[in-house]
Design a protein around this motif. Structure first.
Motif, short mmCIF file in Angstrom:
data_model
loop_
_atom_site.label_atom_id
_atom_site.label_comp_id
_atom_site.label_asym_id
_atom_site.label_seq_id
_atom_site.Cartn_x
_atom_site.Cartn_y
_atom_site.Cartn_z
N LEU A 167 0.83 -1.21 0.00
CA LEU A 167 0.00 0.00 0.00
C LEU A 167 0.86 1.26 0.00
N GLY A 168 2.00 1.20 0.70
CA GLY A 168 2.91 2.34 0.72
C GLY A 168 3.46 2.64 -0.66
N MET A 169 3.83 1.58 -1.40
CA MET A 169 4.35 1.79 -2.75
C MET A 169 3.28 2.38 -3.66
N VAL A 170 2.04 1.86 -3.54
CA VAL A 170 0.97 2.40 -4.39
C VAL A 170 0.73 3.88 -4.05
N GLY A 171 0.76 4.20 -2.74
CA GLY A 171 0.57 5.59 -2.34
C GLY A 171 1.66 6.49 -2.88
N LEU A 172 2.91 6.05 -2.76
CA LEU A 172 4.01 6.85 -3.31
C LEU A 172 3.91 6.96 -4.83
N GLY A 173 3.44 5.87 -5.47
CA GLY A 173 3.26 5.91 -6.93
C GLY A 173 2.26 6.97 -7.33
N VAL A 174 1.14 7.05 -6.59
CA VAL A 174 0.12 8.07 -6.90
C VAL A 174 0.71 9.47 -6.69
N LEU A 175 1.43 9.68 -5.58
CA LEU A 175 2.06 10.98 -5.36
C LEU A 175 3.04 11.31 -6.48
N GLY A 176 3.77 10.27 -6.94
CA GLY A 176 4.74 10.48 -8.01
C GLY A 176 4.07 10.89 -9.31
N VAL A 177 2.89 10.33 -9.58
CA VAL A 177 2.16 10.70 -10.80
C VAL A 177 1.75 12.17 -10.71
N VAL A 178 1.25 12.59 -9.53
CA VAL A 178 0.71 13.95 -9.41
C VAL A 178 1.84 14.98 -9.33
N PHE A 179 2.91 14.66 -8.60
CA PHE A 179 3.97 15.65 -8.38
C PHE A 179 5.28 15.32 -9.09
N GLY A 180 5.30 14.23 -9.85
CA GLY A 180 6.55 13.78 -10.48
C GLY A 180 7.13 14.77 -11.46
N LYS A 181 6.27 15.59 -12.07
CA LYS A 181 6.77 16.54 -13.06
C LYS A 181 7.83 17.45 -12.44
N HIS A 182 7.60 17.86 -11.18
CA HIS A 182 8.56 18.77 -10.53
C HIS A 182 9.88 18.05 -10.26
N LEU A 183 9.78 16.77 -9.86
CA LEU A 183 10.99 15.98 -9.65
C LEU A 183 11.74 15.81 -10.97
N GLN A 184 10.96 15.53 -12.03
CA GLN A 184 11.57 15.35 -13.35
C GLN A 184 12.28 16.62 -13.79
N ASP A 185 11.64 17.78 -13.59
CA ASP A 185 12.25 19.04 -13.98
C ASP A 185 13.57 19.26 -13.24
N ALA A 186 13.55 18.95 -11.93
CA ALA A 186 14.77 19.13 -11.14
C ALA A 186 15.87 18.20 -11.64
N GLU A 187 15.48 16.94 -11.94
CA GLU A 187 16.45 15.97 -12.42
C GLU A 187 17.03 16.41 -13.77
N ASN A 188 16.17 16.91 -14.65
CA ASN A 188 16.64 17.36 -15.96
C ASN A 188 17.64 18.49 -15.83
N ALA A 189 17.38 19.41 -14.88
CA ALA A 189 18.28 20.54 -14.70
C ALA A 189 19.68 20.06 -14.33
#
Lengths: 219, 248
Positions: free
Chosen positions: B26-48
């Motif tokens: 359940l924790g992984m699924v929860g983190l997965g959902v958070l990653g879908v909603v907020f992952g764009k910001h993580l992706q942008d930071a990683e790309n930079a």
């Protein structure tokens, strides 16, 4: 009567669940590599077909587990994999965990972590993959987020699968347990002492032989 | 694993302990959902962080890191089409005064246009600041002379399947290139070489790879992806339900 030389570890149904899941996961990883690695993508082409295979295999991944729940033996293993006992935590921290000193049940803590990680990963990959595949239904940021999660979990799955295969290859008796269903009693006592003791309550000579064990030697 | 069944039945000693497995799942699924909603910001930071690395990486290994800003290969046919620079030909015909077949050398002898523009794919990835060079499509159209009544241009690929098209107004933009150079060298085979189209203000599917034919027509003929539901006018940020920043 002698104690049984072997114990039944996995039924045919459980063997089928493992095999089918492994096959589908292998297809997912292979097609993912073709879609993802530029050199493979240019060599293979046929992107639409590869993508279709990837999506079908991915969406099918939970099916063997769900069908497996029809089996009582599989349900029992699901229950065991869910529960972490005090000795599981000790096992994880111990540097001599394989000495047989800890009373380990049918699965050790590493096997439990592997099984639960894979189930969680399959669900996350289905979720994020669906957002990517059916992108028009979601905000575009979600698609970027889903791709981000899907890519990184894919690497984590690859690492865990390789680790799982490596550990299996280091332990031929454990692998035989998955392949044939039976493991030597000596192996069970060493690696899964509590489970062995429960399956064979009395291992003294003339002890009663429980039903799931069989007493002929290795095949 | 998740507890799908009654725990009280058939209890065994090694089923004691807390349901950590269920929490992991359940924790992984929860983190997965958070990653879908907020992952764009993580992706942008990683790309930079990764972009400077990728630009100076001769091994190409950094492109295996899951960042969003790198080219991904697409071909609708079985394998990568192939033409050598010597046997390459570009046919320009249809409603024109002087139909012509051009070699790579012919294209090189025409006035060259260079651009530095982003490449934006309709599936979400974007490669910023790509160097492009070749013959601007309006120059090529002037060279062959567009006849009265023409309204569109159709593009075909030597993969034998892919087609694209632009309205004549779109095709006359200075940021639409018959590109022979990309990323600082000849257009590679994987990127659609030796010659591809580059339509700067539109999504990547407009930039037909392995370009072999340009035909001036009286009406827009929808291309391969447009027959599969993509927008015909593929302006970046204003089509296909997307809101990307413009590329030009």
């Amino acid at each position: 009567m002698h104690p049984p030389a072997e114990l039944l570890r996995f039924t045919r149904g459980e063997h089928w669940v493992h095999r089918t899941t492994a096959l589908l996961m292998g297809i997912c990883l292979a097609t993912a590599a073709i879609l993802y690695v530029g050199a493979l993508a240019t060599a293979v082409g046929n992107r639409a077909i590869i993508e279709w295979i990837h999506v079908i295999a991915g969406l099918s991944l939970p099916a063997p587990t769900l069908i497996g729940l029809l089996s009582k033996a599989f349900r029992g293993d699901v229950r065991r994999l869910n529960r972490f006992s005090a000795s599981d935590w000790k096992w994880l921290r111990s540097s001599t965990r394989r000495g047989g000193t800890l009373p380990i049940g049918k699965f050790n803590a590493g096997q439990k972590l592997n099984a639960n990680f894979q189930l969680g990963a399959i669900l996350v990959m289905m979720l994020t993959g669906s957002v990517m595949r059916f992108a028009n239904h979601w905000p575009i940021e979600w698609r970027t987020g889903a791709t981000f999660v899907h890519d990184w979990i894919a690497y984590a799955i690859l690492a865990v699968v390789l680790g799982h295969v490596y550990m299996a290859n280091r332990d031929p008796e454990a692998m035989r347990g998955m392949r044939t269903g039976y493991v030597p009693l000596t192996w069970a006592e060493r690696e899964h002492g509590e489970w062995a003791a429960r399956e064979v309550p009395n291992t003294m000579p003339d002890g009663e032989t429980p039903a799931p064990a069989r007493s002929h030697g290795p095949r | 694993m998740t507890d799908l069944i009654d725990e009280s039945t058939d209890a065994q000693p090694d089923e004691g302990g807390r349901p950590i497995g269920r929490r992991i799942v359940l924790g992984m699924v929860g983190l997965g959902v958070l990653g879908v909603v907020f992952g764009k910001h993580l992706q942008d930071a990683e790309n930079a962080v990764l972009r400077p690395v990728e630009e100076h990486d001769p091994t190409g290994l950094s492109s295996l890191v899951p960042a969003g800003d790198s080219f991904r290969f697409y071909s609708i046919t079985g394998s990568e089409p192939h033409r050598t620079p010597d046997d390459y030909r570009l046919t320009v015909d249809g409603m024109v005064d002087r139909p012509i077949t051009l070699t790579l050398a012919d294209l090189a002898s025409m006035p060259q246009t260079a651009l530095v523009k982003d490449f934006q794919c309709v599936t979400g990835w974007r490669v910023p600041g790509v160097h492009w060079a070749g013959v601007a499509l309006p120059d090529l159209l002037d060279h062959v002379g567009v006849q009265k009544g023409a309204a569109a241009v159709q593009f075909t690929s030597f993969d034998g399947e892919y087609t694209e098209s632009l309205s004549l107004d779109q095709a006359r933009r200075r940021d639409v290139l018959v590109a022979t150079q990309m990323l600082g060298g000849p257009v590679s085979r994987a990127h659609g070489g030796p010659v591809r189209l580059y339509v700067a203000p539109m999504y990547g599917y407009k930039s037909a790879k392995w370009l072999s034919g340009i035909k001036v027509t009286s009406a827009v003929i929808p291309g391969f992806w447009e027959d599969n539901g993509y927008d015909i006018d593929a302006w970046v940020g204003k089509s296909n339900g997307r809101s990307d920043a413009p590329t030009s």
